[in-house]
Design a protein around this motif. Structure first.
Motif, PDB file in Angstrom:
ATOM      1  N   MET A 172       0.859  -1.214   0.000  1.00  0.00           N
ATOM      2  CA  MET A 172       0.000   0.000   0.000  1.00  0.00           C
ATOM      3  C   MET A 172       0.888   1.255   0.000  1.00  0.00           C
ATOM      4  N   GLU A 173       0.366   2.323  -0.579  1.00  0.00           N
ATOM      5  CA  GLU A 173       1.151   3.564  -0.707  1.00  0.00           C
ATOM      6  C   GLU A 173       1.426   4.215   0.664  1.00  0.00           C
ATOM      7  N   HIS A 174       2.646   4.751   0.807  1.00  0.00           N
ATOM      8  CA  HIS A 174       3.052   5.449   2.034  1.00  0.00           C
ATOM      9  C   HIS A 174       3.293   6.934   1.725  1.00  0.00           C
ATOM     10  N   THR A 175       3.080   7.799   2.714  1.00  0.00           N
ATOM     11  CA  THR A 175       3.514   9.194   2.581  1.00  0.00           C
ATOM     12  C   THR A 175       4.107   9.678   3.887  1.00  0.00           C
ATOM     13  N   PHE A 176       4.950  10.720   3.749  1.00  0.00           N
ATOM     14  CA  PHE A 176       5.540  11.352   4.927  1.00  0.00           C
ATOM     15  C   PHE A 176       4.814  12.670   5.182  1.00  0.00           C
ATOM     16  N   ILE A 177       4.290  12.818   6.383  1.00  0.00           N
ATOM     17  CA  ILE A 177       3.581  14.039   6.784  1.00  0.00           C
ATOM     18  C   ILE A 177       4.298  14.615   8.005  1.00  0.00           C
ATOM     19  N   MET A 178       4.551  15.924   7.981  1.00  0.00           N
ATOM     20  CA  MET A 178       5.180  16.567   9.125  1.00  0.00           C
ATOM     21  C   MET A 178       4.342  17.765   9.562  1.00  0.00           C
ATOM     22  N   ILE A 179       3.978  17.798  10.845  1.00  0.00           N
ATOM     23  CA  ILE A 179       3.353  19.002  11.410  1.00  0.00           C
ATOM     24  C   ILE A 179       4.506  19.923  11.782  1.00  0.00           C
ATOM     25  N   LYS A 180       4.551  21.093  11.144  1.00  0.00           N
ATOM     26  CA  LYS A 180       5.672  22.018  11.300  1.00  0.00           C
ATOM     27  C   LYS A 180       5.612  22.700  12.674  1.00  0.00           C
ATOM     28  N   PRO A 181       6.698  23.403  13.075  1.00  0.00           N
ATOM     29  CA  PRO A 181       6.738  23.974  14.434  1.00  0.00           C
ATOM     30  C   PRO A 181       5.539  24.854  14.782  1.00  0.00           C
ATOM     31  N   ASP A 182       5.007  25.605  13.810  1.00  0.00           N
ATOM     32  CA  ASP A 182       3.848  26.461  14.105  1.00  0.00           C
ATOM     33  C   ASP A 182       2.611  25.622  14.408  1.00  0.00           C
ATOM     34  N   GLY A 183       2.464  24.504  13.731  1.00  0.00           N
ATOM     35  CA  GLY A 183       1.311  23.621  13.971  1.00  0.00           C
ATOM     36  C   GLY A 183       1.371  23.013  15.360  1.00  0.00           C
ATOM     37  N   VAL A 184       2.594  22.653  15.792  1.00  0.00           N
ATOM     38  CA  VAL A 184       2.769  22.097  17.144  1.00  0.00           C
ATOM     39  C   VAL A 184       2.495  23.188  18.177  1.00  0.00           C
ATOM     40  N   GLN A 185       3.119  24.368  17.998  1.00  0.00           N
ATOM     41  CA  GLN A 185       2.950  25.466  18.972  1.00  0.00           C
ATOM     42  C   GLN A 185       1.491  25.898  19.070  1.00  0.00           C
ATOM     43  N   ARG A 186       0.766  25.830  17.978  1.00  0.00           N
ATOM     44  CA  ARG A 186      -0.613  26.313  17.970  1.00  0.00           C
ATOM     45  C   ARG A 186      -1.631  25.249  18.426  1.00  0.00           C
ATOM     46  N   GLY A 187      -1.133  24.090  18.812  1.00  0.00           N
ATOM     47  CA  GLY A 187      -2.029  23.074  19.364  1.00  0.00           C
ATOM     48  C   GLY A 187      -2.889  22.398  18.317  1.00  0.00           C
ATOM     49  N   LEU A 188      -2.330  22.245  17.099  1.00  0.00           N
ATOM     50  CA  LEU A 188      -3.112  21.655  16.003  1.00  0.00           C
ATOM     51  C   LEU A 188      -2.807  20.178  15.769  1.00  0.00           C
ATOM     52  N   VAL A 189      -1.966  19.590  16.638  1.00  0.00           N
ATOM     53  CA  VAL A 189      -1.548  18.200  16.413  1.00  0.00           C
ATOM     54  C   VAL A 189      -2.752  17.251  16.389  1.00  0.00           C
ATOM     55  N   GLY A 190      -3.593  17.354  17.400  1.00  0.00           N
ATOM     56  CA  GLY A 190      -4.741  16.442  17.480  1.00  0.00           C
ATOM     57  C   GLY A 190      -5.691  16.618  16.311  1.00  0.00           C
ATOM     58  N   GLU A 191      -5.957  17.870  15.956  1.00  0.00           N
ATOM     59  CA  GLU A 191      -6.857  18.176  14.839  1.00  0.00           C
ATOM     60  C   GLU A 191      -6.321  17.578  13.522  1.00  0.00           C
ATOM     61  N   ILE A 192      -5.027  17.750  13.299  1.00  0.00           N
ATOM     62  CA  ILE A 192      -4.435  17.281  12.038  1.00  0.00           C
ATOM     63  C   ILE A 192      -4.421  15.752  11.984  1.00  0.00           C
ATOM     64  N   ILE A 193      -3.998  15.123  13.070  1.00  0.00           N
ATOM     65  CA  ILE A 193      -3.989  13.654  13.081  1.00  0.00           C
ATOM     66  C   ILE A 193      -5.410  13.141  12.876  1.00  0.00           C
ATOM     67  N   GLY A 194      -6.377  13.798  13.507  1.00  0.00           N
ATOM     68  CA  GLY A 194      -7.776  13.389  13.384  1.00  0.00           C
ATOM     69  C   GLY A 194      -8.272  13.408  11.945  1.00  0.00           C
ATOM     70  N   ARG A 195      -7.829  14.395  11.178  1.00  0.00           N
ATOM     71  CA  ARG A 195      -8.288  14.462   9.773  1.00  0.00           C
ATOM     72  C   ARG A 195      -7.790  13.269   8.963  1.00  0.00           C
ATOM     73  N   PHE A 196      -6.538  12.876   9.196  1.00  0.00           N
ATOM     74  CA  PHE A 196      -5.997  11.719   8.471  1.00  0.00           C
ATOM     75  C   PHE A 196      -6.633  10.415   8.968  1.00  0.00           C
ATOM     76  N   GLU A 197      -6.837  10.327  10.276  1.00  0.00           N
ATOM     77  CA  GLU A 197      -7.475   9.127  10.846  1.00  0.00           C
ATOM     78  C   GLU A 197      -8.894   8.968  10.321  1.00  0.00           C
ATOM     79  N   LYS A 198      -9.651  10.066  10.365  1.00  0.00           N
ATOM     80  CA  LYS A 198     -11.072   9.985   9.986  1.00  0.00           C
ATOM     81  C   LYS A 198     -11.246   9.692   8.509  1.00  0.00           C
ATOM     82  N   LYS A 199     -10.281  10.120   7.691  1.00  0.00           N
ATOM     83  CA  LYS A 199     -10.332   9.783   6.269  1.00  0.00           C
ATOM     84  C   LYS A 199     -10.248   8.268   6.071  1.00  0.00           C
ATOM     85  N   GLY A 200      -9.528   7.608   6.973  1.00  0.00           N
ATOM     86  CA  GLY A 200      -9.379   6.158   6.878  1.00  0.00           C
ATOM     87  C   GLY A 200      -7.941   5.706   6.687  1.00  0.00           C
ATOM     88  N   PHE A 201      -7.003   6.677   6.638  1.00  0.00           N
ATOM     89  CA  PHE A 201      -5.597   6.292   6.479  1.00  0.00           C
ATOM     90  C   PHE A 201      -5.061   5.688   7.775  1.00  0.00           C
TER      91      PHE A 201
END
Ligand code: GTP
Ligand code: MG
Length: 148
Positions: free
Chosen positions: A1-30
Motif C-alpha cells: 500500500m502507498e506510504h507518505t511522509f507528513i510533518m506538522i511544522k513547528p507552528d502547527g505544534v505550537q498552535r495546538g493543532l496536532v490532534g486536529e491534524i492527526i484526526g483528519r488523516f485518521e477519519k479519512k481512513g488512512f
C-alpha cells in the motif's frame, strides 16, 4: 500500500493543532505507521528541503523548520500521497481551499503548518530520512470497512 511522509511544522505544534491534524488523516481512513515528536538541526532540515536550496526563501524555511519540535508521521493508504496533499491544501494558505488544513488554519506561506510528500518517490526518500529505524507494521481492524 502507498506510504507518505507528513510533518506538522513547528507552528502547527505550537498552535495546538496536532490532534486536529492527526484526526483528519485518521477519519479519512488512512493508517498511522510512524509517529514522533522531534526537533531537527539545520543540516537535517537542509537535507529534507534539499530540492529548494537555490530558492531565495531557503534559509528562512530552514530557520522555520528548526524553530521548535515537529511531529513526523508516516501514513499509509490507497492514494495517500495525492489525497494527503489535497487534505493539506495549496502551498500558499491564501490560495488553499476552505476545508483543507492550510485553508482553515494558516495565512502566510512561510507558516503553513504542515508538510506532505509530493510524490511516491519523494515519500520513499523522506521516510528513509526521517524514520531510519523503520515504521510499525500493523493492519487496522477497520480495514475491510474502509476498503472493498
Ligand atoms: P511542503 O509540503 O512543506 O514541501 O510544501 P509544498 O510542497 O506545498 O511547497 P514546496 O515544496 O514548494 O515548498 C516547501 C515549503 O517552502 C512551503 O511549504 C513553504 O513553507 C515554503 N515556501 C515555498 N514557497 C515559498 C515562498 O515563495 N516564500 C516563502 N517564504 N516560503 C515558501
Ligand atoms: Mg514540497
Amino acid at each position: 500500500m502507498e506510504h507518505t511522509f507528513i510533518m506538522i511544522k513547528p507552528d502547527g505544534v505550537q498552535r495546538g493543532l496536532v490532534g486536529e491534524i492527526i484526526g483528519r488523516f485518521e477519519k479519512k481512513g488512512f493508517t498511522l505507521k510512524g509517529l514522533k515528536l522531534i526537533t531537527v538541526d539545520r543540516a537535517f532540515a537542509e537535507k529534507h528541503y534539499a530540492d529548494l536550496s537555490a530558492k531565495p526563501f531557503f534559509s528562512g524555511l530552514v530557520d522555520y523548520i528548526v524553530s521548535g519540535p515537529v511531529v513526523a508521521m508516516v501514513w499509509v493508504g490507497k492514494g495517500v500521497v495525492t489525497t494527503g496533499r489535497n487534505i493539506i491544501g495549496a502551498t500558499n494558505p491564501l490560495e488553499s481551499a476552505a476545508g483543507t488544513i492550510r485553508g482553515d488554519y494558516a495565512i502566510d506561506i512561510g507558516r503553513n503548518v504542515i508538510h506532505g510528500s509530493d510524490s511516491v518517490e519523494s515519500a520513499k526518500k523522506e521516510i528513509a530520512l526521517w524514520f531510519p529505524e523503520g515504521v510499525v507494521e500493523w493492519q487496522s481492524s477497520l480495514h475491510s470497512w474502509i476498503y472493498e
